[in-house]
Design a protein around this motif. Structure first.
Motif, short mmCIF file in Angstrom:
data_model
loop_
_atom_site.label_atom_id
_atom_site.label_comp_id
_atom_site.label_asym_id
_atom_site.label_seq_id
_atom_site.Cartn_x
_atom_site.Cartn_y
_atom_site.Cartn_z
N ILE A 151 -2.25 -0.93 -5.22
CA ILE A 151 -0.90 -0.39 -5.04
C ILE A 151 -0.02 -1.41 -4.32
CG2 ILE A 151 0.45 1.38 -3.84
CD1 ILE A 151 -1.93 3.31 -4.41
N GLN A 155 3.41 -3.10 -5.84
CA GLN A 155 4.70 -2.66 -5.30
C GLN A 155 5.80 -3.72 -5.38
OE1 GLN A 155 5.17 0.11 -1.91
NE2 GLN A 155 6.15 -1.60 -0.84
N SER A 217 4.31 1.86 2.55
CA SER A 217 3.22 0.96 2.16
C SER A 217 2.22 0.68 3.28
CB SER A 217 3.77 -0.34 1.58
OG SER A 217 4.60 -1.01 2.49
N ILE A 367 -1.27 7.13 -10.13
CA ILE A 367 -0.35 6.34 -9.30
C ILE A 367 -0.01 5.02 -9.99
CG2 ILE A 367 -0.23 4.93 -7.20
CD1 ILE A 367 -1.07 7.21 -5.58
N MET A 368 -1.02 4.39 -10.58
CA MET A 368 -0.74 3.13 -11.28
C MET A 368 0.15 3.36 -12.49
SD MET A 368 -4.34 1.11 -10.98
CE MET A 368 -5.38 1.58 -9.60
N MET A 371 3.74 3.86 -11.19
CA MET A 371 4.36 2.59 -10.79
C MET A 371 4.75 1.76 -12.00
SD MET A 371 2.07 1.55 -7.45
CE MET A 371 3.24 0.35 -6.80
#
Length: 461
Positions: A151, A155, A217, A367-368, A371
């Motif tokens: 992550i 980002q 983060s 989550i990936m 993003m």
């Protein structure tokens, strides 16, 4: 072909692949989608970073000899450099809390190392996926640590695409800063503003999201590496966790620290929940902006038509000349997908039981995906829509002049009752506000012109 064995028996493996029997079992067991680990380079690199840090810690503690350690470390560097990513065929959604992903990495690293040491693939008596590559580790500390790192690695790309979109809205706000238009609340005529102010608002609301993501983060800097199976650190040597995390911080140049409570950290998904919620918030804002642009551009002859969106493709198979706002429509669809993925993450986080959350693969995958979708959506929105927006100055002027919004601007000068009467007359007669004010002699033309200056209509007096 080569024969490999495990707890459940033996299996024939193609001799040209770097993965082994446990990876192949996972491929056979989880034919759920075409989304495989090979499509997520940040996750593969993150696993390699974690494995590299662990082998250096083991080496420092004298748990593995230099020859094996150096071969494992070099193999990890190959993965970090982008090599052999096609050797990760396990599905992202899998049972086993990520064990299949961890073993895919262990087997690939072991076989790359075997080649470096001059041994054939699968000769695990010289380099074992579990005993050597996975030494002092468990899926339950390696996998969540790698997800956090992946992550953090992704980002910057998301923020860069968001910054590009913000910059484009800011440029448009300057381009449109002198264009007076009608603001609307509850889809009804409200008060005057400039088109530049409207676009500046889009930039400002998205700028908040960069600040939020940067604030969140650091939640991923705290990891449970060294906790092994449930956080007790079983099968590790004293001091290993600190060494491994220090090595990971050094390799990645990120300030990783050991979780205060490794047992709690092994099952807690809170960081993922709050970060996904922030991604959902960004998605909602992007969709709201996309919908605003669709409203402002609707027409072109029978709608608001205050702005023009760039024409990207013919809009109908039956209506000649029709062009649809396809880019904003796609942005909203991305937003709806992210909202759905966030809901799945929430459910998966809640489903953790006792000392582990077996649903972590779904959390990682979603989550990936969030993003990646948002990164692509921001870039698409920027390059294929916002950069090409133009204003219909005359249309903005016409709608403002023929609305009742100017009554609000006159309120401080002529009083509420007089303004109300002017509004009534305008509604019944169809005349515009300025003409009625002059016709009734309430204000002179020079007084009205002074009041109607853009800076007086769109800023505090």
């Amino acid at each position: 072909m080569r024969i490999e064995s495990d707890l459940l028996g033996t299996m024939t493996i193609e001799n040209n692949v770097l993965y082994g029997i446990q990876t192949q079992r996972a491929v056979n067991n989880f034919p759920l989608s075409d989304k495989t680990l090979s499509q997520y380079p940040a996750m593969i690199k993150s696993l390699a970073y974690v494995k590299a840090a662990c082998v250096r810690a083991n080496q420092q503690l004298g748990l593995i000899n230099d020859e094996k350690a150096d071969a494992i470390f070099a193999s990890c560097n190959n993965l970090i450099d982008g090599l052999y990513h096609d050797q990760f065929p396990v599905g992202m959604i899998q049972g086993g809390a990520g064990t299949s992903t961890n073993m895919n990495a262990n087997e690939v690293i072991a076989n790359i190392a075997l080649q470096k040491l001059g041994h054939p693939l699968g000769a695990y008596q010289f380099m074992h996926p579990n005993s050597d590559v996975n030494l002092s580790q468990s899926t339950n500390d390696v996998y969540p640590s790698a997800i956090r790192l992946s992550i953090l690695l992704q980002q910057p790309k998301l923020i860069a695409s968001l910054e590009g979109l913000i910059e484009r809205f800011s440029e448009k706000s300057q381009e449109f800063k002198h264009i007076l238009k009608l603001a609307r609340t509850q889809l009804q005529d409200a008060v005057p503003m400039t088109l530049g102010q409207e676009f500046a608002g889009f930039a400002s609301t998205l700028r908040e999201e960069i600040k939020l993501l940067n604030q969140l983060s650091p939640f991923f800097y705290e990891i449970n590496l060294g906790g092994t199976a449930v956080g007790t650190g079983i099968n590790t040597k004293k001091g290993y966790a600190d060494l491994a995390i220090k090595q990971l911080a050094c390799l990645t140049e990120l300030p990783f620290v050991k979780a205060e409570d490794l047992i709690e950290a092994s099952s807690d998904m809170g960081a993922f929940v709050i970060y996904s919620s922030a991604l959902k918030r960004l998605a909602i804002k992007l969709s709201k902006i996309a919908n605003d642009l669709r409203l402002l551009s609707m027409g072109p002859r029978a709608g608001l038509s205050e702005i023009n969106l760039p024409a990207k493709q013919p809009g109908s198979s039956i209506m000649p000349g029709k062009v649809n706002p396809v880019i904003p429509e796609a942005v909203s669809q991305v937003a709806y997908q992210v909202i759905g993925l966030d809901s799945a993450i929430s459910m998966a986080a809640e489903a953790g039981q006792l000392q582990l959350n077996a649903m972590e693969p779904l959390i990682a995958f979603n989550i990936m995906e969030e993003m990646a979708l948002l990164t692509n959506a921001c870039s698409m929105f920027d390059q294929h829509c916002v950069s090409g927006i133009s204003a219909n100055h005359e249309r903005c002027h016409y709608l403002l002049d023929n609305s009742l919004a100017l009554v609000t601007a006159l309120n401080p000068f002529i009083g509420y009752d007089a303004a109300t009467n002017i509004a009534k007359d305008a509604l019944s007669s169809g005349k515009n506000i300025k003409d009625l004010v002059l016709e009734k002699g309430i204000l002179s033309e020079s007084q009205l012109a002074d009041i109607m200056q853009p800076e007086k209509l769109t800023e505090p007096a």
